[in-house]
Write an enzyme that holds these catalytic residues in place. Structure first.
Site, PDB file in Angstrom:
ATOM      1  N   HIS A 145      37.286  22.794  47.196  1.00  0.00           N
ATOM      2  CA  HIS A 145      36.110  22.217  46.537  1.00  0.00           C
ATOM      3  C   HIS A 145      36.380  20.872  45.836  1.00  0.00           C
ATOM      4  CE1 HIS A 145      37.323  24.293  42.829  1.00  0.00           C
ATOM      5  NE2 HIS A 145      36.958  25.468  43.251  1.00  0.00           N
ATOM      6  N   HIS A 174      38.801  38.286  39.171  1.00  0.00           N
ATOM      7  CA  HIS A 174      37.985  37.067  39.298  1.00  0.00           C
ATOM      8  C   HIS A 174      37.224  37.128  40.611  1.00  0.00           C
ATOM      9  CE1 HIS A 174      36.703  32.984  39.186  1.00  0.00           C
ATOM     10  NE2 HIS A 174      37.709  32.430  39.813  1.00  0.00           N
ATOM     11  N   GLU A 215      35.582  34.459  42.299  1.00  0.00           N
ATOM     12  CA  GLU A 215      35.382  33.284  43.163  1.00  0.00           C
ATOM     13  C   GLU A 215      35.805  33.650  44.599  1.00  0.00           C
ATOM     14  OE1 GLU A 215      37.101  29.559  41.809  1.00  0.00           O
ATOM     15  OE2 GLU A 215      35.827  28.422  43.199  1.00  0.00           O
ATOM     16  N   ASP A 235      37.535  32.504  46.918  1.00  0.00           N
ATOM     17  CA  ASP A 235      38.920  32.414  47.422  1.00  0.00           C
ATOM     18  C   ASP A 235      39.662  33.732  47.163  1.00  0.00           C
ATOM     19  OD1 ASP A 235      38.579  31.486  44.749  1.00  0.00           O
ATOM     20  OD2 ASP A 235      40.598  30.645  44.721  1.00  0.00           O
ATOM     21  N   HIS A 259      38.839  30.941  35.257  1.00  0.00           N
ATOM     22  CA  HIS A 259      38.203  29.692  35.595  1.00  0.00           C
ATOM     23  C   HIS A 259      36.671  29.793  35.650  1.00  0.00           C
ATOM     24  CE1 HIS A 259      37.213  27.552  39.646  1.00  0.00           C
ATOM     25  NE2 HIS A 259      37.095  26.662  38.735  1.00  0.00           N
ATOM     26  N   ASP A 263      43.717  33.083  38.275  1.00  0.00           N
ATOM     27  CA  ASP A 263      43.805  31.621  38.446  1.00  0.00           C
ATOM     28  C   ASP A 263      44.769  30.945  37.461  1.00  0.00           C
ATOM     29  OD1 ASP A 263      42.134  31.244  40.610  1.00  0.00           O
ATOM     30  OD2 ASP A 263      40.366  30.763  39.423  1.00  0.00           O
ATOM     31  N   TYR A 287      47.012  21.506  39.521  1.00  0.00           N
ATOM     32  CA  TYR A 287      46.060  22.631  39.500  1.00  0.00           C
ATOM     33  C   TYR A 287      45.321  22.657  38.158  1.00  0.00           C
ATOM     34  CZ  TYR A 287      44.515  27.494  39.963  1.00  0.00           C
ATOM     35  OH  TYR A 287      43.771  28.636  40.042  1.00  0.00           O
ATOM     36  N   HIS A 302      47.499  32.188  42.864  1.00  0.00           N
ATOM     37  CA  HIS A 302      47.811  31.102  43.795  1.00  0.00           C
ATOM     38  C   HIS A 302      49.256  30.657  43.603  1.00  0.00           C
ATOM     39  CE1 HIS A 302      43.598  30.474  44.860  1.00  0.00           C
ATOM     40  NE2 HIS A 302      43.293  30.423  43.586  1.00  0.00           N
TER      41      HIS A 302
HETATM   42 FE1  FEO Z   1      38.549  30.381  40.492  1.00  0.00          FE
HETATM   43 FE2  FEO Z   1      41.229  30.843  42.654  1.00  0.00          FE
HETATM   44  O1  FEO Z   1      39.446  30.864  42.068  1.00  0.00           O
END
Ligand code: FEO
Length: 390
Positions: A24, A78, A80, A82, A144, A163, A191, A222
């Site tokens: 994004h 989370h 999101e 991903d 996040h 995250d 990041y 991640h």
């Molecule tokens: Fe806020 Fe890795 O997603």
């Protein structure tokens, strides 16, 4: 696909996205991973998931550790996509799962995936006993998204923060010391700047809680798992959350016919003569998401644009739009530029810098057409003066 045991009975079962180059708006030259974990205890738990097109990789690594039909809980830290993109496939493959998540995440999942869910809702401080181990949940809103929480396992001194503390790195290695501090912290900084920058207050609150916990390992969603550089990482996060940056200057510019570039290089010269280390980034060669990492690490940010069509160049507009959203604070700002007539470009930059609340101890410098040596000397002098204030 093999899993990796990160602690006795706790396994990394995530997916490696070697090809990810765009997240994004954030360019990710090293790719990324979506980390998920299996905890084997009296109850078996899957913590977090992967992006939609990586579901099969998740299933393969899970099967390396446990029969998926024997997993009791899915912890969703989370939502999101991903992480939750594989959610429906996970539920289809493991219909027995009890979902453990925050109230906001439940609402988000239901809204996103158009499905009513029966969840075990956990609030900050709640615990879930799974046998020899306890899962302790702490809500970390806006790190996040509003739904974020972290899972802490006190018996293992293990933090699973989703995250937070992540980095976009795809690699064969799973741990920070296998790649080394320099790359790990460079990507953690990138990041932070691109994902977490606006939420410094929330990061500080989370660090106040996390700082009280004994931690041996931080396994984010991640990139690399932290086991060797945790104190240094926490220190860096605290500095970033407090918007503390070293005495360095960053010059960002775009140019049409070279005049604004000449000014940028003269500013570099003046700042260097004041003893300030300088980074220079052209918007023609550096992506804005790479530049914001330099913003994070610089006390002063100088931004230059020529005037095009009675305004700043669109490349500079994109940078400022991105910066406005990321809300970097405690910066010394300076606008500069060149023009043929009108001269609105640099003025728009100055207005945007003011709007971000940065200190602007020096007036903008806006020069007509091609600056001559005396004008460039004045630019150097202004930069030297600014350098003394950094
Ligand atoms: Fe806020 Fe890795 O997603």
């Amino acid at each position: 696909m093999k899993s990796v045991e990160i602690k006795d009975g706790i396994h990394w079962v995530g997916a490696i996205d070697w090809d990810l180059r765009y997240f994004h708006g954030y360019v990710t030259p090293r790719g990324s991973t979506y980390n998920a974990y299996i905890i084997k205890d009296e109850k078996t738990v899957l913590v977090d998931m992967v992006k939609h097109y990586k579901a099969e990789e998740l299933f393969a690594r899970v099967k390396d550790v446990v029969d998926p039909s024997r997993i009791d809980y899915l912890v969703v830290n989370h939502i999101e996509p991903d992480h939750s993109g594989s959610f429906l496939k996970v539920l289809e493959a493991m219909p027995q799962l009890k979902i453990v998540t925050s109230p906001k995440a439940k609402k988000g999942l239901e809204r996103y995936y158009k499905k009513e869910l029966d969840c075990v809702l956990v609030n900050s401080g709640d615990e879930l006993n799974i046998g020899k181990r306890t899962l302790k949940f702490v809500h970390t809103p806006m790190i996040h998204w509003p739904d974020n929480m972290v899972t802490y396992i006190p018996e293992e001194k293990l933090l699973l923060p989703n995250d937070a503390f992540g980095q976009h790195i795809a690699s064969a290695e799973r741990f920070d010391d296998e790649i080394g501090w320099d790359i790990a912290i460079e990507e953690a900084g990138s990041y932070y700047a691109n994902i977490v920058y606006p939420y410094g207050d929330q990061v500080n609150k989370a660090l106040d809680i996390i700082g009280q916990l004994p931690i041996e390992m931080i396994a984010p969603s991640h990139g690399l798992i932290w086991r060797s550089y945790i104190p240094q990482l926490i220190t860096a996060y605290r500095q970033w959350a407090n918007h503390e940056a070293p005495r360095k200057a960053l010059i960002i510019y775009d140019t049409m016919w070279g005049s604004t570039q000449k000014m940028a290089l003269s500013l570099q010269d003046g700042l260097e003569s004041a003893g300030v280390p300088v980074t220079v980034r052209s918007l023609q060669t550096s992506h804005i998401s790479q530049i914001v990492r330099d913003v994070l690490h610089s006390r002063a940010v100088l931004i230059g644009s020529p005037t095009l069509n009675n305004g700043m160049l669109p490349s500079v507009g994109a940078l400022l739009t991105y910066l406005k959203g990321l809300r970097p604070k405690k910066k010394l700002g300076f606008a500069f530029g060149s023009y043929g007539w009108g001269g609105q470009g640099a003025k728009e930059v100055a207005a945007a810098i003011k709007e971000m609340g940065w200190e602007t101890p020096q007036e903008l410098i806006n020069l007509v057409y091609n600056p001559d040596e005396s004008e460039l000397e004045a630019v150097r002098a202004a930069a030297k003066k600014l350098g003394a204030m950094i």
